[in-house]
Design a protein around this motif. Structure first.
Motif, PDB file in Angstrom:
ATOM      1  N   GLY A  58     -37.447  20.096  47.303  1.00 24.33           N
ATOM      2  CA  GLY A  58     -36.191  19.395  47.106  1.00 24.33           C
ATOM      3  C   GLY A  58     -35.579  19.735  45.767  1.00 24.33           C
ATOM      4  O   GLY A  58     -36.167  20.457  44.959  1.00 24.33           O
ATOM      5  N   HIS A  59     -34.355  19.248  45.552  1.00 24.32           N
ATOM      6  CA  HIS A  59     -33.781  19.361  44.216  1.00 24.32           C
ATOM      7  C   HIS A  59     -32.945  18.133  43.907  1.00 24.32           C
ATOM      8  O   HIS A  59     -32.590  17.349  44.794  1.00 24.32           O
ATOM      9  N   HIS A  60     -32.632  17.978  42.603  1.00 19.54           N
ATOM     10  CA  HIS A  60     -32.015  16.737  42.137  1.00 19.54           C
ATOM     11  C   HIS A  60     -31.287  16.973  40.829  1.00 19.54           C
ATOM     12  O   HIS A  60     -31.647  17.844  40.039  1.00 19.54           O
ATOM     13  N   SER A  61     -30.244  16.182  40.595  1.00 15.49           N
ATOM     14  CA  SER A  61     -29.559  16.119  39.302  1.00 15.49           C
ATOM     15  C   SER A  61     -29.462  14.656  38.903  1.00 15.49           C
ATOM     16  O   SER A  61     -29.353  13.770  39.767  1.00 15.49           O
ATOM     17  N   ILE A  62     -29.497  14.390  37.603  1.00 12.08           N
ATOM     18  CA  ILE A  62     -29.451  13.013  37.109  1.00 12.08           C
ATOM     19  C   ILE A  62     -28.237  12.282  37.689  1.00 12.08           C
ATOM     20  O   ILE A  62     -27.124  12.796  37.700  1.00 12.08           O
ATOM     21  N   GLY A  63     -28.483  11.070  38.189  1.00  7.55           N
ATOM     22  CA  GLY A  63     -27.414  10.230  38.716  1.00  7.55           C
ATOM     23  C   GLY A  63     -27.061  10.491  40.165  1.00  7.55           C
ATOM     24  O   GLY A  63     -26.198   9.799  40.721  1.00  7.55           O
ATOM     25  N   ARG A  64     -27.730  11.453  40.804  1.00  2.88           N
ATOM     26  CA  ARG A  64     -27.424  11.778  42.199  1.00  2.88           C
ATOM     27  C   ARG A  64     -28.630  11.501  43.090  1.00  2.88           C
ATOM     28  O   ARG A  64     -29.701  11.153  42.627  1.00  2.88           O
ATOM     29  N   GLU A  65     -28.416  11.676  44.401  1.00  2.00           N
ATOM     30  CA  GLU A  65     -29.496  11.496  45.359  1.00  2.00           C
ATOM     31  C   GLU A  65     -30.313  12.784  45.476  1.00  2.00           C
ATOM     32  O   GLU A  65     -29.832  13.882  45.194  1.00  2.00           O
ATOM     33  N   VAL A  66     -31.548  12.624  45.904  1.00  2.00           N
ATOM     34  CA  VAL A  66     -32.409  13.771  46.163  1.00  2.00           C
ATOM     35  C   VAL A  66     -31.882  14.550  47.373  1.00  2.00           C
ATOM     36  O   VAL A  66     -31.445  13.959  48.363  1.00  2.00           O
ATOM     37  N   VAL A  67     -31.918  15.885  47.281  1.00  2.00           N
ATOM     38  CA  VAL A  67     -31.592  16.756  48.406  1.00  2.00           C
ATOM     39  C   VAL A  67     -32.878  17.454  48.840  1.00  2.00           C
ATOM     40  O   VAL A  67     -33.541  18.111  48.025  1.00  2.00           O
ATOM     41  N   LEU A  68     -33.245  17.318  50.110  1.00  2.00           N
ATOM     42  CA  LEU A  68     -34.448  17.951  50.638  1.00  2.00           C
ATOM     43  C   LEU A  68     -34.091  19.268  51.317  1.00  2.00           C
ATOM     44  O   LEU A  68     -33.122  19.348  52.076  1.00  2.00           O
ATOM     45  N   MET A  69     -34.877  20.313  51.039  1.00  8.65           N
ATOM     46  CA  MET A  69     -34.672  21.615  51.649  1.00  8.65           C
ATOM     47  C   MET A  69     -35.150  21.591  53.103  1.00  8.65           C
ATOM     48  O   MET A  69     -36.202  21.027  53.411  1.00  8.65           O
ATOM     49  N   ARG A  70     -34.384  22.229  53.985  1.00  5.41           N
ATOM     50  CA  ARG A  70     -34.688  22.215  55.410  1.00  5.41           C
ATOM     51  C   ARG A  70     -35.289  23.549  55.863  1.00  5.41           C
ATOM     52  O   ARG A  70     -34.871  24.619  55.420  1.00  5.41           O
ATOM     53  N   ALA A  71     -36.255  23.440  56.753  1.00  4.93           N
ATOM     54  CA  ALA A  71     -36.867  24.610  57.374  1.00  4.93           C
ATOM     55  C   ALA A  71     -37.436  24.177  58.718  1.00  4.93           C
ATOM     56  O   ALA A  71     -37.606  22.980  58.983  1.00  4.93           O
ATOM     57  N   SER A  72     -37.720  25.139  59.574  1.00  9.13           N
ATOM     58  CA  SER A  72     -38.298  24.814  60.881  1.00  9.13           C
ATOM     59  C   SER A  72     -39.707  24.260  60.694  1.00  9.13           C
ATOM     60  O   SER A  72     -40.369  24.533  59.684  1.00  9.13           O
ATOM     61  N   PRO A  73     -40.193  23.471  61.656  1.00  3.70           N
ATOM     62  CA  PRO A  73     -41.565  22.977  61.559  1.00  3.70           C
ATOM     63  C   PRO A  73     -42.592  24.091  61.384  1.00  3.70           C
ATOM     64  O   PRO A  73     -43.583  23.911  60.664  1.00  3.70           O
ATOM     65  N   ASP A  74     -42.359  25.241  62.016  1.00  6.13           N
ATOM     66  CA  ASP A  74     -43.298  26.352  61.876  1.00  6.13           C
ATOM     67  C   ASP A  74     -43.333  26.864  60.440  1.00  6.13           C
ATOM     68  O   ASP A  74     -44.415  27.173  59.906  1.00  6.13           O
ATOM     69  N   ARG A  75     -42.160  26.982  59.807  1.00  6.83           N
ATOM     70  CA  ARG A  75     -42.110  27.451  58.420  1.00  6.83           C
ATOM     71  C   ARG A  75     -42.743  26.432  57.476  1.00  6.83           C
ATOM     72  O   ARG A  75     -43.439  26.798  56.524  1.00  6.83           O
ATOM     73  N   ILE A  76     -42.508  25.158  57.729  1.00  8.83           N
ATOM     74  CA  ILE A  76     -43.141  24.133  56.898  1.00  8.83           C
ATOM     75  C   ILE A  76     -44.653  24.153  57.114  1.00  8.83           C
ATOM     76  O   ILE A  76     -45.431  24.053  56.151  1.00  8.83           O
ATOM     77  N   ARG A  77     -45.060  24.338  58.350  1.00  9.37           N
ATOM     78  CA  ARG A  77     -46.496  24.407  58.661  1.00  9.37           C
ATOM     79  C   ARG A  77     -47.152  25.594  57.951  1.00  9.37           C
ATOM     80  O   ARG A  77     -48.326  25.525  57.562  1.00  9.37           O
ATOM     81  N   ASP A  78     -46.407  26.683  57.766  1.00  7.53           N
ATOM     82  CA  ASP A  78     -46.941  27.861  57.074  1.00  7.53           C
ATOM     83  C   ASP A  78     -47.449  27.530  55.668  1.00  7.53           C
ATOM     84  O   ASP A  78     -48.342  28.201  55.150  1.00  7.53           O
ATOM     85  N   MET A  79     -46.876  26.500  55.053  1.00  6.64           N
ATOM     86  CA  MET A  79     -47.239  26.152  53.683  1.00  6.64           C
ATOM     87  C   MET A  79     -48.504  25.300  53.606  1.00  6.64           C
ATOM     88  O   MET A  79     -48.990  25.001  52.511  1.00  6.64           O
ATOM     89  N   GLN A  80     -49.024  24.885  54.753  1.00  6.86           N
ATOM     90  CA  GLN A  80     -50.262  24.092  54.810  1.00  6.86           C
ATOM     91  C   GLN A  80     -50.179  22.819  53.959  1.00  6.86           C
ATOM     92  O   GLN A  80     -51.161  22.390  53.336  1.00  6.86           O
ATOM     93  N   GLY A  81     -48.981  22.239  53.920  1.00 13.68           N
ATOM     94  CA  GLY A  81     -48.796  20.976  53.206  1.00 13.68           C
ATOM     95  C   GLY A  81     -48.883  21.074  51.701  1.00 13.68           C
ATOM     96  O   GLY A  81     -48.995  20.048  51.012  1.00 13.68           O
ATOM     97  N   TYR A  82     -48.748  22.287  51.147  1.00 10.00           N
ATOM     98  CA  TYR A  82     -49.098  22.473  49.727  1.00 10.00           C
ATOM     99  C   TYR A  82     -48.168  23.477  49.052  1.00 10.00           C
ATOM    100  O   TYR A  82     -48.200  24.667  49.360  1.00 10.00           O
ATOM    101  N   VAL A  83     -47.326  22.993  48.143  1.00  8.91           N
ATOM    102  CA  VAL A  83     -46.554  23.871  47.265  1.00  8.91           C
ATOM    103  C   VAL A  83     -47.311  24.009  45.953  1.00  8.91           C
ATOM    104  O   VAL A  83     -47.575  23.022  45.272  1.00  8.91           O
ATOM    105  N   GLY A  84     -47.659  25.244  45.600  1.00  6.24           N
ATOM    106  CA  GLY A  84     -48.434  25.489  44.386  1.00  6.24           C
ATOM    107  C   GLY A  84     -47.590  25.670  43.150  1.00  6.24           C
ATOM    108  O   GLY A  84     -47.968  25.242  42.057  1.00  6.24           O
TER     109      GLY A  84
END
Length: 357
Positions: free
Chosen positions: A247-273
């Motif tokens: 995700g990304h964020h700027s002070i005073g704003r809402e969080v924006v979550l990055m979108r990807a397919s379930p398969d691409r998210i699954r590729d990360m094994q639940g872990y951003v290093g």
């Protein structure tokens, strides 16, 4: 030859015959990374833009991340979480200048950041009896003496960065409570509440949390764009596949979550290093050593745009025209915007993070 050069520089500095050293005196590295050698020793390395190791200095134990002083060739290498020490190294001479030791009842989280003028070092810490995150404040000129501590704004502060052209700090409070009596066991998964906290002169000036259904997504690693936007990588503690890991964020704003397919998210094994912004702030790159994956996201559209596979990849840092990557296999790689990877291998095992100087 290298040791002799460092001794020569140290002698000149002691005599006052040369100007104050800069990073050029340490071989002009662009990045820092901890590593393990084949014989089991641990080192802190400087790496230049051409994928060459410029120095290799000993560490007393396994490292995690480092903080590079903004004005002089000095680095603070942090022990792997939950470590209780950090080592200050003069990277031009190889001399160990100081050792930071966590207070009783505390441990470090492996990350730190300097103030803009380099006079202060800030460290993320766990007050494990209180179950609360703290930010240690250390005076550089007095030999890294601890002079203050602040509340981190949450539990489990991991990464910490300084916003550009200011001394506002952003802290990734991962939300996970731990205690040394139980090692790295996570004690509060059911109730964890990760957040980003922004701190100025010891005061939390803004805090933002994830949506309720994302409360088991531990915010761990940060990148800051030249315009002051904050990108964050997460580590999923729940079941199934999360909605997002970036995700990304700027002070005073809402969080924006990055979108990807379930398969691409699954590729990360639940872990951003690790995570990094492109030099122009348009792209966010994340790595996963568990998933052997590198993913590129477009910051404006919040969508994945490219992906590639690199075995045991974790460290990532920005260059003018791409990204530098490090892996536990010894691979040093340059990734273009399209994720094309050009690499070489060294006889080391790179640790988690690649730090820009």
């Amino acid at each position: 030859m290298e040791a002799g050069r460092r001794q020569f520089i140290a002698g000149l500095l002691a005599s006052g015959l040369v100007p104050k050293p800069t990073w050029a005196d340490a071989g002009s590295p662009s990045f820092l990374s901890a590593a393990a050698l084949p014989d089991g020793a641990y080192v802190l390395c400087g790496i230049d833009a051409d994928l060459n190791i410029t120095f290799q200095l000993p560490l007393p134990a396994r490292g995690h991340a480092a903080a590079a002083h903004p004005l002089k060739p000095e680095a603070v290498a942090f022990a792997r979480r939950p470590g209780t020490f950090a080592v200050v190294i003069d990277c031009a001479t190889g001399v160990q200048k100081a050792v930071l030791t966590a207070l009783a009842g505390r441990h470090f989280y492996g990350h730190g950041a300097f103030s803009g003028d380099g006079s202060l070092l800030f460290t993320t810490e766990n007050d494990y009896e209180a179950g609360r995150g703290r930010i240690g404040v250390w005076d550089v000129a007095s030999g890294y003496t601890r002079i203050d501590e602040w509340d981190s704004g949450g539990i489990g502060p991991h990464d910490i960065k300084r916003l550009p052209n200011s001394d506002v700090l952003v802290v990734a409070n991962g939300g996970i409570d731990t205690h040394p009596d139980t090692g790295r066991t996570k004690l509060n998964i059911a109730t964890m509440q990760p957040n980003l906290s922004y701190i100025q002169n010891g005061t939390v000036i803004d805090t933002v949390e994830l949506p309720p259904e994302m409360h088991k997504n531990s915010i761990r690693h940060l990148a800051v764009s030249n315009e002051g936007q904050v990108a964050f990588g997460m580590q999923w503690q729940g079941d199934g596949v999360p909605i997002s890991l970036v995700g990304h964020h700027s002070i005073g704003r809402e969080v924006v979550l990055m979108r990807a397919s379930p398969d691409r998210i699954r590729d990360m094994q639940g872990y951003v290093g690790s995570i990094a912004y492109a030099f122009d702030g348009t792209t966010i790159v994340v790595t996963s050593p568990r998933g052997n994956s590198v993913q590129h996201y477009d910051a404006a559209s919040a969508q994945i745009v490219a992906a590639d596979s690199v075995s045991d990849v974790c460290g990532v840092a920005t260059t003018v025209d791409g990204f530098m990557l490090t892996a536990g296999t010894g691979e040093l790689a340059f990734s273009t915007w399209t994720c094309k990877v050009v690499s070489k291998f060294e006889a080391v095992q790179w640790d988690n993070h690649l730090i820009s100087i």
